[in-house]
Design an enzyme around this catalytic site. Structure first.
Site, short mmCIF file in Angstrom:
data_model
loop_
_atom_site.label_atom_id
_atom_site.label_comp_id
_atom_site.label_asym_id
_atom_site.label_seq_id
_atom_site.Cartn_x
_atom_site.Cartn_y
_atom_site.Cartn_z
CG ASP A 17 -1.89 -1.18 1.19
OD1 ASP A 17 -2.20 -1.67 0.09
OD2 ASP A 17 -2.30 -1.63 2.28
CE LYS A 20 2.36 -2.39 -4.34
NZ LYS A 20 2.06 -2.05 -2.93
N GLY A 44 -4.58 -4.25 -3.84
CA GLY A 44 -5.56 -3.21 -4.19
C GLY A 44 -4.77 -1.97 -4.54
CG HIS A 45 -1.96 -1.95 -7.00
ND1 HIS A 45 -1.00 -2.45 -7.83
CD2 HIS A 45 -1.75 -2.53 -5.79
CE1 HIS A 45 -0.24 -3.31 -7.15
NE2 HIS A 45 -0.69 -3.39 -5.92
CD GLN A 226 0.70 -8.92 -2.51
OE1 GLN A 226 1.38 -9.58 -3.26
NE2 GLN A 226 -0.54 -8.60 -2.81
#
Ligand code: GDP
Ligand code: IMO
Ligand code: MG
Length: 423
Positions: A17, A20, A44-45, A226
């Site tokens: 988080d 990225k 989750g990007h 990650q």
């Protein structure tokens, strides 16, 4: 001389988080292909484009830039249901994935029972639970290394149903071990419908696809999921994910030789966060941590869970620089700390009474973080003198330049420091 095309790797240098997705979206125009190489829908990007929020789980973050091909590499694990939901959300805003998406045939599939097994395993661990996103990541990689898995390429085989049933029966036998947790199998029909649709998307042999892209002189950006401290080998084991999140993972997760890797861009926040269980030496389990959580909107993009917050951890960042061979860093969320009179960073740990700037093997033992304080910065939207001093202090401590500083979630809120040098 002909341009020697390379695969640049962009990855998280903390516990995930780091921002990225935002940074990938910003630098994507330099590339022809953006590729995910590990992880799956545990990621989750978030991208904010024209004020609108988009969260990607499996599809690479280059997908909002026209003319960029987005590859889901062999190292990724795909949940067809979540994947098709992402595809539909993109279609709804006019992005045709048939044009700009490719899926590696060697990527493994997350089956409904992988999620069930994930939930059962976590319930069984009780207090020692990992804090998994429960997307089936661990059980799917277990079947991959156990040589039982189903791959995207299997969707083109005539004996798919038989293979699915064999694996399902194995899972059902395994689940009897967890009977007491009472976890039920769900969403099998949804899964079957989704794989039929997934099969119609452009499937490729990703190792050849990348090779052809490089031979044509086009650079590729490998997008990590990650972060380094969640790596299966070098993270805070066992509180990690089940894949190699580090730069070496880009080689195995895409089929790229180490000699073809170019820049390695590490992303870190001006502070630290962690979601899920596990050691976190600089954690602020107090009002200050809560203030950072609120100011930074630190709630999981995938699960909505509150993220634990703490000060920047230099020994951990130095470790990430070493393990990944990071050539440059991007610092995000500097705006979140603006307005604080003082900010701190951890320069050393005290372990068993001894000072060290190394990550110890057993990070679960008592670690006392040693902090250094700096005067805070006021400006939210540009780099003032105080923020410059903080940036230069980090560069000096980790030994690589910070070439990008993000001052907000939007695409345009990024300052490039092309002249960055290590002091
Ligand atoms: P990722 O998993 O590394 O892509 O990061 P996430 O998207 O899960 O979490 C990063 C969060 O911070 C998202 O909500 C982003 O919109 C937001 N974000 C990214 N960069 C910045 C920044 O520089 N400032 C602020 N305030 N938010 C940012
Ligand atoms: P992105 O790509 C932050 C964490 C989970 C849990 C551990 C194992 O958005 O940075 P898993 O679901 O893999 O079994 O969970 O890893 N985790 C993440 N934390 N960002 C992520 O991805 C994460 N993906 C997994 O919270 O502690
Ligand atoms: Mg995330």
């Amino acid at each position: 001389m002909k341009h020697m095309a390379k695969v640049d790797v962009l990855l998280g240098a903390q516990w995930g988080d780091e921002g990225k997705g935002k940074v990938v979206d910003t630098i994507t125009p330099r590339y022809k292909v953006v590729a995910r190489f590990q992880g799956g829908p545990n990621a989750g990007h978030t991208l904010i484009i024209d004020g609108k929020k988009h969260v990607l789980h499996t599809i690479p973050s280059g997908v909002f830039r026209p003319g960029i091909v987005n590859l889901v590499g062999n190292g990724v694990v795909i949940d067809p249901v979540i994947f098709m939901r992402e595809v539909d959300a993109l279609k709804a805003i006019g992005i045709d994935v048939k044009e700009n998406l490719r899926i590696g045939r060697r990527a493994h599939l997350i089956l409904p029972n992988h999620r069930t097994l994930d939930a059962a395993s976590e319930a069984d661990k009780g207090k020692g639970k990992i804090g998994s996103t429960l997307k089936g990541i661990g059980p799917t990689y277990m079947d991959k290394t156990g040589r039982n898995g189903l791959r995207v390429g299997d969707l083109e085989r005539s004996d798919l149903a038989e293979r699915y049933d064999t694996l399902k029966r194995k899972h059902e036998r395994l689940l009897t071990l967890y009977e007491s947790t009472g976890v039920q199998t769900t969403n099998e029909h949804e899964w079957m419908d989704a794989v039929k649709r997934l099969r119609e998307l452009p499937l490729v042999d990703s190792e050849h696809f990348i090779d052809e892209t490089l031979r044509a002189g086009h650079d590729v950006l490998a997008e990590g999921a990650q972060g380094t401290l969640l790596d299966i080998d070098f993270g805070t084991y066992p509180f990690v994910t089940s894949s190699n999140t580090i730069s070496a993972g880009a080689c195995t997760g895409l089929g790229v030789a180490p000699s073809r890797i170019g820049r390695v861009i590490g992303i870190f926040k001006a502070y630290c966060t962690r979601v899920g269980s596990g050691p976190f030496p600089t954690e602020l389990d107090n009002d200050l941590g809560e203030n950072i959580r609120q100011a930074g909107g630190e709630f999981g993009s995938t699960t909505g869970r509150p993220r634990r917050c703490g000060w920047l951890d230099i020994p951990a960042l130095r470790y990430a620089v070493m393990i990944n061979g990071i050539t440059e860093l991007a610092m995000t969320k500097a705006d979140v700390l603006s307005g604080m009179a003082e900010v701190s960073l951890c320069t050393h740990y005290k372990v068993n009474g001894r000072m060290t700037d190394r990550m110890p093997y057993d990070i679960c033992t008592d670690i006392e973080p040693i902090f250094e304080s700096m005067v805070g910065w006021k400006d939210r939207s540009s780099i003032d003198g105080r923020l410059s001093a903080f940036i230069e202090r980090v560069e000096q401590a980790v030994g690589v330049p910070i070439t990008m500083v993000s001052l907000g979630p939007g695409r345009e809120q990024m300052v490039l420091r092309e002249t960055a040098a290590v002091h």
